[in-house]
Design a protein around this motif. Sequence first.
Motif, PDB file in Angstrom:
ATOM      1  N   HIS A  79       0.807  -1.221   0.000  1.00 52.26           N
ATOM      2  CA  HIS A  79       0.000   0.000   0.000  1.00 52.26           C
ATOM      3  C   HIS A  79       0.841   1.272   0.000  1.00 52.26           C
ATOM      4  CE1 HIS A  79      -3.855  -2.027   0.498  1.00 52.26           C
ATOM      5  NE2 HIS A  79      -3.234  -2.851   1.314  1.00 52.26           N
ATOM      6  N   CYS A  80       1.915   1.279   0.805  1.00 48.97           N
ATOM      7  CA  CYS A  80       2.679   2.527   0.931  1.00 48.97           C
ATOM      8  C   CYS A  80       4.177   2.349   0.733  1.00 48.97           C
ATOM      9  CB  CYS A  80       2.393   3.187   2.285  1.00 48.97           C
ATOM     10  SG  CYS A  80       3.030   2.259   3.692  1.00 48.97           S
ATOM     11  N   PRO A  97       3.675 -23.114  10.590  1.00 45.69           N
ATOM     12  CA  PRO A  97       3.649 -21.860  11.340  1.00 45.69           C
ATOM     13  C   PRO A  97       3.387 -20.698  10.379  1.00 45.69           C
ATOM     14  CG  PRO A  97       5.688 -23.072  11.729  1.00 45.69           C
ATOM     15  CD  PRO A  97       4.995 -23.742  10.596  1.00 45.69           C
ATOM     16  N   VAL A  98       2.926 -19.610  10.928  1.00 46.09           N
ATOM     17  CA  VAL A  98       2.622 -18.421  10.137  1.00 46.09           C
ATOM     18  C   VAL A  98       3.464 -17.255  10.648  1.00 46.09           C
ATOM     19  CG1 VAL A  98       0.812 -16.735   9.596  1.00 46.09           C
ATOM     20  CG2 VAL A  98       0.262 -19.172   9.655  1.00 46.09           C
ATOM     21  N   THR A  99       4.084 -16.564   9.715  1.00 45.44           N
ATOM     22  CA  THR A  99       4.804 -15.345  10.083  1.00 45.44           C
ATOM     23  C   THR A  99       3.926 -14.151   9.747  1.00 45.44           C
ATOM     24  OG1 THR A  99       6.965 -16.345   9.702  1.00 45.44           O
ATOM     25  CG2 THR A  99       6.884 -13.962   9.701  1.00 45.44           C
ATOM     26  N   VAL A 100       3.820 -13.243  10.700  1.00 51.82           N
ATOM     27  CA  VAL A 100       2.992 -12.060  10.521  1.00 51.82           C
ATOM     28  C   VAL A 100       3.894 -10.859  10.223  1.00 51.82           C
ATOM     29  CG1 VAL A 100       1.285 -10.539  11.582  1.00 51.82           C
ATOM     30  CG2 VAL A 100       1.342 -12.968  12.195  1.00 51.82           C
ATOM     31  N   TYR A 101       3.613 -10.181   9.116  1.00 52.76           N
ATOM     32  CA  TYR A 101       4.324  -8.948   8.778  1.00 52.76           C
ATOM     33  C   TYR A 101       3.357  -7.794   8.943  1.00 52.76           C
ATOM     34  CZ  TYR A 101       7.842 -11.933   6.623  1.00 52.76           C
ATOM     35  OH  TYR A 101       8.808 -12.880   6.413  1.00 52.76           O
ATOM     36  N   VAL A 102       3.843  -6.719   9.522  1.00 54.19           N
ATOM     37  CA  VAL A 102       3.001  -5.533   9.683  1.00 54.19           C
ATOM     38  C   VAL A 102       3.757  -4.313   9.171  1.00 54.19           C
ATOM     39  CG1 VAL A 102       3.733  -5.236  12.102  1.00 54.19           C
ATOM     40  CG2 VAL A 102       1.601  -4.175  11.319  1.00 54.19           C
ATOM     41  N   CYS A 103       3.035  -3.449   8.500  1.00 59.92           N
ATOM     42  CA  CYS A 103       3.629  -2.200   8.017  1.00 59.92           C
ATOM     43  C   CYS A 103       3.589  -1.192   9.154  1.00 59.92           C
ATOM     44  CB  CYS A 103       2.849  -1.676   6.818  1.00 59.92           C
ATOM     45  SG  CYS A 103       3.413  -0.038   6.298  1.00 59.92           S
ATOM     46  N   PRO A 104       4.763  -0.689   9.594  1.00 61.95           N
ATOM     47  CA  PRO A 104       4.771   0.255  10.712  1.00 61.95           C
ATOM     48  C   PRO A 104       4.201   1.624  10.341  1.00 61.95           C
ATOM     49  CG  PRO A 104       6.995  -0.045   9.868  1.00 61.95           C
ATOM     50  CD  PRO A 104       6.113  -0.982   9.101  1.00 61.95           C
ATOM     51  N   GLU A 105       4.000   1.856   9.057  1.00 60.84           N
ATOM     52  CA  GLU A 105       3.478   3.152   8.611  1.00 60.84           C
ATOM     53  C   GLU A 105       1.947   3.168   8.555  1.00 60.84           C
ATOM     54  OE1 GLU A 105       5.613   5.591   8.288  1.00 60.84           O
ATOM     55  OE2 GLU A 105       3.962   6.995   7.898  1.00 60.84           O
ATOM     56  N   CYS A 106       1.360   2.198   7.823  1.00 64.41           N
ATOM     57  CA  CYS A 106      -0.102   2.245   7.621  1.00 64.41           C
ATOM     58  C   CYS A 106      -0.840   1.116   8.346  1.00 64.41           C
ATOM     59  CB  CYS A 106      -0.432   2.217   6.122  1.00 64.41           C
ATOM     60  SG  CYS A 106      -0.197   0.602   5.341  1.00 64.41           S
ATOM     61  N   GLY A 107      -0.117   0.172   8.919  1.00 64.36           N
ATOM     62  CA  GLY A 107      -0.767  -0.880   9.702  1.00 64.36           C
ATOM     63  C   GLY A 107      -1.226  -2.081   8.907  1.00 64.36           C
ATOM     64  N   TYR A 108      -0.933  -2.089   7.614  1.00 59.85           N
ATOM     65  CA  TYR A 108      -1.329  -3.245   6.797  1.00 59.85           C
ATOM     66  C   TYR A 108      -0.653  -4.509   7.324  1.00 59.85           C
ATOM     67  CZ  TYR A 108      -1.599  -6.412   2.829  1.00 59.85           C
ATOM     68  OH  TYR A 108      -1.817  -7.505   2.041  1.00 59.85           O
TER      69      TYR A 108
END
Length: 68
Positions: free
Chosen positions: A5-6, A42-53
């Motif tokens: 997204h960003c 297992p699942v790895t979770v990625y998060v965008c520190p800018e927009c929260g995606y």
Amino acid sequence: MKCIHCDTEMITANMETEIPSGSVFFLWNKKKGISNPMRKSPVTVYVCPECGYIELRADKPKILIIEK
Ligand SMILES: [Zn+2]
């Protein structure tokens, strides 16, 4: 991995339910029949520190393939 997204570099984070059972997310598949083992990834979770995606990635997707 860049946010779709960003375009910010994403970080990994842990995702849990509020219930304090230590539950973490994983994917599973199982061929019908009690003797067949549950195949888990297992699942790895990625998060965008800018927009929260949030993006989820299976660590071992091939292990989830079951024969029909
Ligand atoms: Zn973003």
